[in-house]
Design a protein around this motif. Structure first.
Motif, PDB file in Angstrom:
ATOM      1  N   VAL A 141       0.863  -1.178   0.000  1.00 47.98           N
ATOM      2  CA  VAL A 141       0.000   0.000   0.000  1.00 47.98           C
ATOM      3  C   VAL A 141       0.899   1.227   0.000  1.00 47.98           C
ATOM      4  N   SER A 142       0.297   2.407  -0.099  1.00 47.76           N
ATOM      5  CA  SER A 142       1.081   3.640  -0.091  1.00 47.76           C
ATOM      6  C   SER A 142       1.457   4.020   1.339  1.00 47.76           C
ATOM      7  N   VAL A 143       2.485   4.854   1.441  1.00 42.78           N
ATOM      8  CA  VAL A 143       2.894   5.353   2.750  1.00 42.78           C
ATOM      9  C   VAL A 143       1.769   6.173   3.373  1.00 42.78           C
ATOM     10  N   ARG A 144       1.044   6.915   2.557  1.00 46.25           N
ATOM     11  CA  ARG A 144      -0.064   7.708   3.080  1.00 46.25           C
ATOM     12  C   ARG A 144      -1.140   6.817   3.689  1.00 46.25           C
ATOM     13  N   THR A 145      -1.409   5.691   3.059  1.00 46.85           N
ATOM     14  CA  THR A 145      -2.396   4.763   3.609  1.00 46.85           C
ATOM     15  C   THR A 145      -1.941   4.239   4.969  1.00 46.85           C
ATOM     16  N   VAL A 146      -0.663   3.934   5.086  1.00 48.29           N
ATOM     17  CA  VAL A 146      -0.123   3.479   6.369  1.00 48.29           C
ATOM     18  C   VAL A 146      -0.305   4.566   7.425  1.00 48.29           C
ATOM     19  N   GLU A 147      -0.019   5.822   7.063  1.00 49.36           N
ATOM     20  CA  GLU A 147      -0.161   6.920   8.019  1.00 49.36           C
ATOM     21  C   GLU A 147      -1.605   7.046   8.505  1.00 49.36           C
ATOM     22  N   VAL A 148      -2.569   6.888   7.585  1.00 52.02           N
ATOM     23  CA  VAL A 148      -3.975   6.979   7.965  1.00 52.02           C
ATOM     24  C   VAL A 148      -4.345   5.857   8.934  1.00 52.02           C
ATOM     25  N   HIS A 149      -3.952   4.611   8.594  1.00 49.03           N
ATOM     26  CA  HIS A 149      -4.260   3.481   9.473  1.00 49.03           C
ATOM     27  C   HIS A 149      -3.589   3.651  10.836  1.00 49.03           C
ATOM     28  N   LEU A 150      -2.340   4.124  10.838  1.00 46.95           N
ATOM     29  CA  LEU A 150      -1.617   4.267  12.099  1.00 46.95           C
ATOM     30  C   LEU A 150      -2.271   5.349  12.966  1.00 46.95           C
ATOM     31  N   GLY A 151      -2.761   6.410  12.346  1.00 45.72           N
ATOM     32  CA  GLY A 151      -3.463   7.435  13.105  1.00 45.72           C
ATOM     33  C   GLY A 151      -4.711   6.883  13.779  1.00 45.72           C
ATOM     34  N   ARG A 152      -5.435   6.026  13.079  1.00 44.31           N
ATOM     35  CA  ARG A 152      -6.627   5.413  13.679  1.00 44.31           C
ATOM     36  C   ARG A 152      -6.240   4.482  14.828  1.00 44.31           C
ATOM     37  N   VAL A 153      -5.139   3.751  14.649  1.00 36.08           N
ATOM     38  CA  VAL A 153      -4.657   2.871  15.720  1.00 36.08           C
ATOM     39  C   VAL A 153      -4.349   3.693  16.969  1.00 36.08           C
ATOM     40  N   PHE A 154      -3.645   4.815  16.786  1.00 38.85           N
ATOM     41  CA  PHE A 154      -3.302   5.671  17.919  1.00 38.85           C
ATOM     42  C   PHE A 154      -4.565   6.131  18.646  1.00 38.85           C
ATOM     43  N   ARG A 155      -5.550   6.590  17.889  1.00 36.24           N
ATOM     44  CA  ARG A 155      -6.767   7.105  18.514  1.00 36.24           C
ATOM     45  C   ARG A 155      -7.529   6.002  19.252  1.00 36.24           C
ATOM     46  N   LYS A 156      -7.637   4.832  18.658  1.00 42.33           N
ATOM     47  CA  LYS A 156      -8.399   3.753  19.277  1.00 42.33           C
ATOM     48  C   LYS A 156      -7.723   3.220  20.534  1.00 42.33           C
ATOM     49  N   LEU A 157      -6.406   3.222  20.542  1.00 45.62           N
ATOM     50  CA  LEU A 157      -5.681   2.663  21.688  1.00 45.62           C
ATOM     51  C   LEU A 157      -5.261   3.732  22.692  1.00 45.62           C
ATOM     52  N   GLY A 158      -5.490   4.996  22.370  1.00 45.23           N
ATOM     53  CA  GLY A 158      -5.173   6.065  23.311  1.00 45.23           C
ATOM     54  C   GLY A 158      -3.695   6.312  23.486  1.00 45.23           C
ATOM     55  N   VAL A 159      -2.911   6.113  22.434  1.00 40.06           N
ATOM     56  CA  VAL A 159      -1.473   6.379  22.501  1.00 40.06           C
ATOM     57  C   VAL A 159      -1.153   7.539  21.572  1.00 40.06           C
ATOM     58  N   ARG A 160       0.046   8.105  21.756  1.00 46.29           N
ATOM     59  CA  ARG A 160       0.412   9.283  20.974  1.00 46.29           C
ATOM     60  C   ARG A 160       1.628   9.071  20.098  1.00 46.29           C
ATOM     61  N   SER A 161       2.292   7.948  20.212  1.00 50.36           N
ATOM     62  CA  SER A 161       3.518   7.749  19.439  1.00 50.36           C
ATOM     63  C   SER A 161       3.764   6.264  19.235  1.00 50.36           C
ATOM     64  N   ARG A 162       4.698   5.965  18.343  1.00 55.55           N
ATOM     65  CA  ARG A 162       5.095   4.580  18.087  1.00 55.55           C
ATOM     66  C   ARG A 162       5.694   3.973  19.351  1.00 55.55           C
ATOM     67  N   THR A 163       6.414   4.840  20.109  1.00 56.47           N
ATOM     68  CA  THR A 163       7.018   4.361  21.352  1.00 56.47           C
ATOM     69  C   THR A 163       5.948   3.877  22.322  1.00 56.47           C
ATOM     70  N   GLU A 164       4.905   4.695  22.528  1.00 59.07           N
ATOM     71  CA  GLU A 164       3.852   4.308  23.462  1.00 59.07           C
ATOM     72  C   GLU A 164       3.096   3.078  22.956  1.00 59.07           C
ATOM     73  N   LEU A 165       2.951   2.960  21.634  1.00 55.90           N
ATOM     74  CA  LEU A 165       2.276   1.788  21.074  1.00 55.90           C
ATOM     75  C   LEU A 165       3.055   0.518  21.403  1.00 55.90           C
ATOM     76  N   ALA A 166       4.375   0.569  21.225  1.00 63.64           N
ATOM     77  CA  ALA A 166       5.189  -0.611  21.504  1.00 63.64           C
ATOM     78  C   ALA A 166       5.209  -0.944  22.992  1.00 63.64           C
ATOM     79  N   VAL A 167       5.265   0.111  23.835  1.00 59.17           N
ATOM     80  CA  VAL A 167       5.233  -0.135  25.281  1.00 59.17           C
ATOM     81  C   VAL A 167       3.909  -0.772  25.679  1.00 59.17           C
TER      82      VAL A 167
END
Length: 693
Positions: A662-688
């Motif tokens: 997929v495109s990088v933009r598509t990844v950014e959109v999906h990752l933004g939704r992941v952040f919002r649903k899980l209540g995290v603000r960064s890749r670091t917090e997601l991994a933690v």
């Protein structure tokens, strides 16, 4: 430059005395300018421009008796920049040479002409200034007006002009008017950061012998003199809001509150600073009555910028802190604020960012007019320890940090300067007994403060007396009367101690306790809220796992440390993580084992284990993202889960896009939704979050 230096006093060179205006035209300046090729008319025009204090072109033309066409066609036009009805010299060196070459009669004539055109323009205060400079003998009738003019400049934050006008007033005035002029000159010098000038003029204002009066005519001069002497003595509390007025008072109050809150409430400190963010910065030397009606003075802005840099550093934003401080060092008396706190910040920022001290920082140190606070002197030992760490001299670094702690005490720890952990340094040096003694001392300092704070209690880990122990977030014992405490460094540095203790226990942990110690250290650093401190925790964890023969886990933590250091701008520490990533057995105690599969080329954002905790090294590597992200299947769509899984594995957005086609933009959109649903603000917090389950 050497000749110019010989024309100036030491106080001029370090910035504690006002520089002559214009600067002397030394030989090097004349060589840089070269032949000006001026005729008599061009010299007259440029001399008027050199002594003018208002940059309106029509006044220049009227005072020099020329017109715009003649000016632009003649040799003077080559040296002046005219736009929008204003003029300025293309280079101030030309102004210096023109002013220096003129004799007294020519300068007097220029001031007389300017006084006349300003009177015709209904600008009596500026006309009075030029009249005063054209008067060869003192005129007491001018003194009162000049003092009022100086006070107007001071009220606007134009301290350089206030100082200049007040000195001229003192040369014309007598008795109480003279004392008042000295007081204004001294206060202006003080708020400009020219403390030696301030002491000289304020002493004259308070001395009957210098004022020619039986009683000094400046009752506020004594207080300002005390402030100037306290700055020379390096007192952190030398300047308080009550010493200032207008925007200066608001800026200093905000700076002091910021420093007081940084240990326990950096968010509240940021909110306080945001309230004064729109205050006009210190007015640069320029023309009279330009710019806003009120502006910060250089000394007040220096306090504000040091507090802003300190806040950014406390949050782990090395790049932001350095940017604020670099700009301030160029313009402001940073060395005077909070007993030289800016010097300690500049030194440590240089070392963390560049691995060495830069020239502006050494120049800043040289600009100290007197003393610095003891805590700033103690911080220098920490700087040497930082350098020793970069060279792998662990024992030396730990020893220097111990000495710094003895001399700086709680005040130094409260500064939150980026610092390696002494216990881990001793572990790296193979001195386990010394490390455990150091850990025990730290543990005893934390455990007596039993209770909870706003950030929550600290759970007991390896080395704690029991699971019921927790620590409070405030402890001001022993700080009453401390200079740094009264400047805003109040309350015990308990967050710092808790983090130090957690990392010490992680460095000392055995195989059965390392995972719990790691979780507690991560939690403690998350509470601190500093990107840099999170990176340092990841580095300690990486070394701990390597020491225990778990290279897969060590590599994952190293990748997290690398990304966090990169995010914070700590390039020197980022380089340490890079070197460790390419060095098998990077901790001295790590036994030789079969290497784990190489990590992805991009830095991961947080610790992610690359093999199950209970399997021996060399066991088949599992899909870490699949194992850790399965808990989110009810919250995320299938594609969002795919993106989250790959991000947790340490992939960049581009690598995720390539894996999923997929495109990088598509990844950014999906990752933004992941952040919002899980209540995290960064890749670091997601991994933690994935790691903690």
């Amino acid at each position: 430059m050497d000749q110019t230096a010989r024309m100036l006093d030491d106080e001029h060179l370090v910035g504690t005395a006002l520089m002559p205006d214009p600067l002397p035209a030394a030989r090097a300046v004349r060589e840089a300018v070269g032949p000006l090729g001026l005729d008599d008319e061009a010299r007259r025009v440029l001399l008027v421009a050199a002594v003018a204090v208002v940059d309106r072109t029509e006044l220049l033309l009227a005072a020099s008796g020329t017109d715009i066409d003649t000016l632009m066609a003649g040799p003077a036009g080559r040296h002046l920049h005219l736009v929008g009805g204003r003029f300025r010299f293309h280079h101030p060196r030309v102004r210096s040479v023109v002013h220096d070459d003129a004799d007294l009669a020519s300068r007097t004539a220029a001031h007389v002409a300017l006084a006349e055109v300003h009177r015709k323009a209904d600008e009596p205060l500026i006309a009075m200034w030029h009249t005063a400079l054209s008067t060869l003998a003192g005129d007491p009738l001018l003194a009162d007006g000049l003092v009022e003019l100086a006070e107007q400049h001071l009220a606007r934050g134009d301290v350089h002009r206030a100082h200049e006008v007040a000195r001229e007033a003192a040369s014309h005035g007598t008795d109480r008017v003279r004392a008042r002029a000295f007081a204004v000159a001294g206060r202006a010098a003080l708020w400009a950061g020219h403390v030696h000038d301030a002491v000289v003029y304020l002493r004259r204002a308070t001395s009957p012998a210098d004022t020619g009066s039986s009683a000094a005519g400046a009752p506020d001069a004594a207080r300002s003199l005390g402030v100037a002497l306290a700055l020379l003595d390096g007192r952190p509390d030398a300047v308080v809001p009550e010493d200032a007025a207008g925007p200066d008072r608001a800026a200093i109050a905000a700076a002091r509150k910021t420093i007081r809150l940084l240990d326990g409430a950096p968010g509240e400190a940021a909110a306080i600073l945001s309230e004064v963010a729109e205050l006009a910065p210190a007015r640069p030397p320029g023309w009279w009555f330009d710019g806003p009606d009120e502006a910060l003075t250089p000394l007040a802005e220096a306090h504000l910028r040091v507090a802003q840099a300190y806040l950014a550093l406390r949050l782990g934003n090395i790049t932001g802190a350095a940017s604020v401080l670099d700009d301030a060092v160029e313009r402001l008396p940073v060395a005077l604020a909070f007993g030289g706190l800016g010097i300690a910040l500049a030194r440590r920022l240089d070392l963390v960012r560049d691995g060495h001290l830069r020239r502006p920082t050494t120049a800043l140190e040289a600009s100290v007019p007197g003393q610095v606070a003891p805590v700033v002197r103690a911080a220098t030992l920490g700087d040497r320890a930082q350098t020793a760490v970069f060279d792998g001299r662990w024992v030396e670094a730990a020893t220097l940090l111990g000495l710094a702690a003895e001399r700086g005490g709680d005040e130094l720890r409260r500064l939150w300067l980026p610092t390696p952990d002494p216990v881990e340094l001793l572990v790296l040096a193979g001195q386990d007994r010394a490390a455990r003694r150091s850990h025990e001392r730290l543990r005893l300092r934390v455990l007596p403060s039993v209770g909870g704070d706003a950030a929550g209690s600290y759970p007991a880990g390896a080395g704690h007396a029991g699971p019921g122990h927790a620590v409070s977030g405030t402890n001001g014992a022993g700080l009453a009367g401390s200079g740094m405490a009264s400047a805003g460094f109040a309350g015990g540095p308990m967050r710092r101690r808790r983090l130090d203790l957690a990392r010490a226990e992680l460095a000392l942990a055995d195989a059965s306790g390392v995972n719990r110690a790691r979780e507690q250290a991560v939690e403690a650093s998350l509470r601190v809220g500093s990107t840099f401190e999170r990176g340092l925790t990841e580095l300690v964890a990486a070394r701990a796992f390597a020491r225990l023969g778990l290279p897969g886990d060590a590599a994952a933590h190293l990748l997290g440390a690398h990304e966090l250091f990169e995010e914070s701008g700590a390039k020197a520490w980022e380089h340490i993580a890079e070197q460790a990533l390419t060095t098998p057995g990077f901790v001295r105690e790590a036994p030789a084992r079969q290497a784990s599969p190489p990590p992805p080329p991009a830095a991961a954002s947080a610790p992610v284990p690359t093999q199950p905790r209970d399997e021996p090294a060399g066991a088949p590597v599992v899909d870490v993202g699949e194992e850790l992200c399965g808990q989110w299947t009810d919250l995320l769509t299938e594609r969002e889960l795919d993106v989250a899984r790959l991000v947790v594995q340490g992939r960049t957005n581009r690598q995720v896009a390539a894996s999923l086609y997929v495109s990088v933009r598509t990844v950014e959109v999906h990752l933004g939704r992941v952040f919002r649903k899980l209540g995290v603000r960064s890749r670091t917090e997601l991994a933690v979050l994935a790691l903690r389950g």
